[in-house]
Design an enzyme around this catalytic site. Structure first.
Site, short mmCIF file in Angstrom:
data_model
loop_
_atom_site.label_atom_id
_atom_site.label_comp_id
_atom_site.label_asym_id
_atom_site.label_seq_id
_atom_site.Cartn_x
_atom_site.Cartn_y
_atom_site.Cartn_z
N GLY A 43 54.65 77.62 42.37
CA GLY A 43 56.03 77.51 41.92
C GLY A 43 56.96 77.10 43.03
O GLY A 43 57.64 77.94 43.61
N THR A 44 56.99 75.81 43.35
CA THR A 44 57.70 75.35 44.53
C THR A 44 58.35 74.00 44.26
O THR A 44 57.84 73.19 43.49
CB THR A 44 56.71 75.19 45.71
OG1 THR A 44 56.10 76.45 45.97
CG2 THR A 44 57.38 74.70 46.97
N VAL A 45 59.49 73.74 44.93
CA VAL A 45 60.08 72.40 44.94
C VAL A 45 60.18 71.92 46.38
O VAL A 45 60.40 72.71 47.30
CB VAL A 45 61.47 72.34 44.27
CG1 VAL A 45 61.35 72.67 42.78
CG2 VAL A 45 62.46 73.29 44.94
#
Length: 500
Positions: A319-321
């Site tokens: 869950g990363t940007v």
């Protein structure tokens, strides 16, 4: 994500610099890609201002009064709930970047995010897929369904999603600064929620958090310097692997070079898993250890014709940007922020839209381990920005998001960038491999048959996965060409390149 990139572009067009643009995009991403990040996550960044490279670690610590005994009898850390929540470091990270490098007023950086939270946005296809995938992970966590499951389900692709609670919180940040999150009204709401629902987080934990400027670590790779941030992140994994393969040069045939990359990565992951945790408890000195690797002490253990034994290493989470920005004055930014496992812990602070991350899941329960779960300690962190320089000049901010794939993706991007003579889109689009948590070698479905067969001959346990499988991560790069820049983004996700 196009909306976030356009928010950054608008700030550049209004006279902002690369840091201003990066922050505007980062704030907007907490609204338009909630499946990957939110206000309650962590942040790491590199900034090259044309003179020097600066690194920022704004990851948070476990609460001081958190009791590891709560996990007695468990084999591993949980994935959701309060025992996974560490202090969210991201907002202080935004503040530190803006205070040191920003040019535009702080409040201006929130305009697009407030607009999309208030008016809504049309959910892109990949975001919608990830949203639907995560529903059953979090449906029963406090506050999640009320905020992120309108009509009791995940939004459909192209459906408008509004977040009125987040639309109320963002103006507080815009007008009052980061202090409202760590000392003021938003912080009070987080702590009250924790008290009411059995969480250990207190105002003293929030107040104690500060973003930390750190000295980057690096290794030489074919005439460039590749930079990562020191522990508690896993950037050391990528540098160890690069340092192992660099002395072999270009003389290896492609199949053997690929085998070497995989074996180097396998060794690097095992070293990092054994030794890295909070910077105060990491059991090796990164710079000294890299020097030993560069001297060939690790490479000698690799058999160029046979895969080594694979150890199970937990390194999931995705869950990363990630984003990178460059401006006309030569400033370049590499920034990554995350809630870790999708929406994070699943806990959403009522009436705020603040989804709290589950970075504490990265702790281990093994006694005496550098990453052993303990109060007041930073956990091992998977998110790492990358940066390449040549002769002290900025060459390329780059990054790959996706938990365990992140350092593996860094290792794959850089040699491919060199091999493709700086065709950065080709470097991103090339089929990827991933060493899975159980030691299996996952490859994308368009991975060449001949190479897969060769790897299996050498003892790798190869498993094909669909081309668009989220496990292979997402990458972005900007390359400095002297008189301008070339940029490339991920075709496997909703990436976007914006140019002013």
């Amino acid at each position: 994500m196009k909306l976030a990139a356009q928010a950054g572009l608008a700030v550049l067009a209004a006279g902002g610099n690369a840091v201003d643009a990066a922050l505007a995009a980062a704030v907007t991403l907490t609204v338009v890609e909630p499946t990957m990040n939110g206000l309650g996550g962590d942040l790491f960044a590199f900034v090259h201002d044309g003179r020097q490279l600066s690194g920022l670690n704004s990851s948070g610590r476990a609460a001081k009064n958190w009791q590891p005994g709560r996990l007695s009898g468990l084999a591993k850390m949980p994935d959701t709930g309060w025992d996974t929540v560490t202090v969210p470091g991201q907002v202080r990270g935004w503040e530190a970047l803006h205070a040191r490098f920003g040019r535009r007023p702080w409040a201006d950086l929130f305009e697009a995010a407030i607009r999309y939270a208030t008016d809504g946005f049309l959910v892109p296809n990949v975001v919608a897929q990830h949203w639907a995938m995560q529903v059953d992970w979090f449906r029963h966590e406090t506050g999640f369904a009320e905020t992120f499951l309108p009509f009791g389900r995940a939004p459909q692709p192209g459906e408008r999603f509004r977040n009125p609670d987040l639309a109320n919180s963002l103006p507080h940040l815009a007008q009052e600064g980061a202090d409202t999150f760590y000392e003021g009204e938003l912080g009070q709401r987080i702590v009250e929620f924790a008290r009411r629902t059995g969480g250990p987080l207190r105002m003293a934990d929030l107040r104690a958090h500060s973003a930390e400027w750190v000295e980057p670590i690096s290794t030489t790779f074919f005439g460039t310097e590749v930079h990562e941030l020191p522990p508690n992140g896993q950037g050391l994994t990528a540098l160890i692997a690069l340092a192992i393969i660099e002395p072999f040069g270009p003389q290896l045939d492609y199949a053997t070079a690929l085998h070497l990359e995989i074996e180097a990565t396998r060794l690097a992951r095992e070293i990092t898993f054994r030794h890295v945790g909070d910077s105060q408890t990491t059991s090796i000195d990164p710079a000294s250890f890299l020097k030993a690797v560069e001297d060939g002490q690790i490479a000698a253990t690799i058999d160029l014709d046979r895969a080594g034994a694979a150890r199970k290493i937990p390194a999931s989470g995705w869950g990363t940007v990630y984003l990178c920005v460059a401006d006309a004055e030569g400033m370049m930014v590499s920034l990554i922020q995350s809630n870790y496992r999708g929406f994070g812990s699943g806990l959403v602070v009522p009436a705020t839209g603040i989804s709290l991350h589950n970075r504490g899941s990265c702790f281990v329960l093994e006694k005496g381990h550098p990453n052993e779960a303990q109060p007041g300690k930073r956990p091992f962190n998977t998110i790492i920005p990358g940066f390449i320089t040549r002769g002290d000049k900025p060459l390329a901010p780059f990054g790959v998001r996706g938990g365990g794939i992140t350092p593996q993706g860094h290792l794959q991007l850089i040699p491919r960038l060199m091999a493709n003579k700086k065709n950065i889109q080709a470097a991103i689009d090339a089929p990827r491999w991933r060493i899975a948590d159980d030691g299996m070698l996952l490859v994308e479905e368009d991975f060449p048959n001949g190479l897969a067969d060769d790897l299996m001959r050498r003892g790798h346990r190869v498993v094909r996965r669909p081309r668009w499988d989220y496990q292979f991560g997402a990458a972005q790069i900007i390359l400095c060409l002297g008189d301008g820049y070339e940029a490339a983004t991920e075709t496997r996700r909703d990436g976007y390149v914006a140019v002013v």
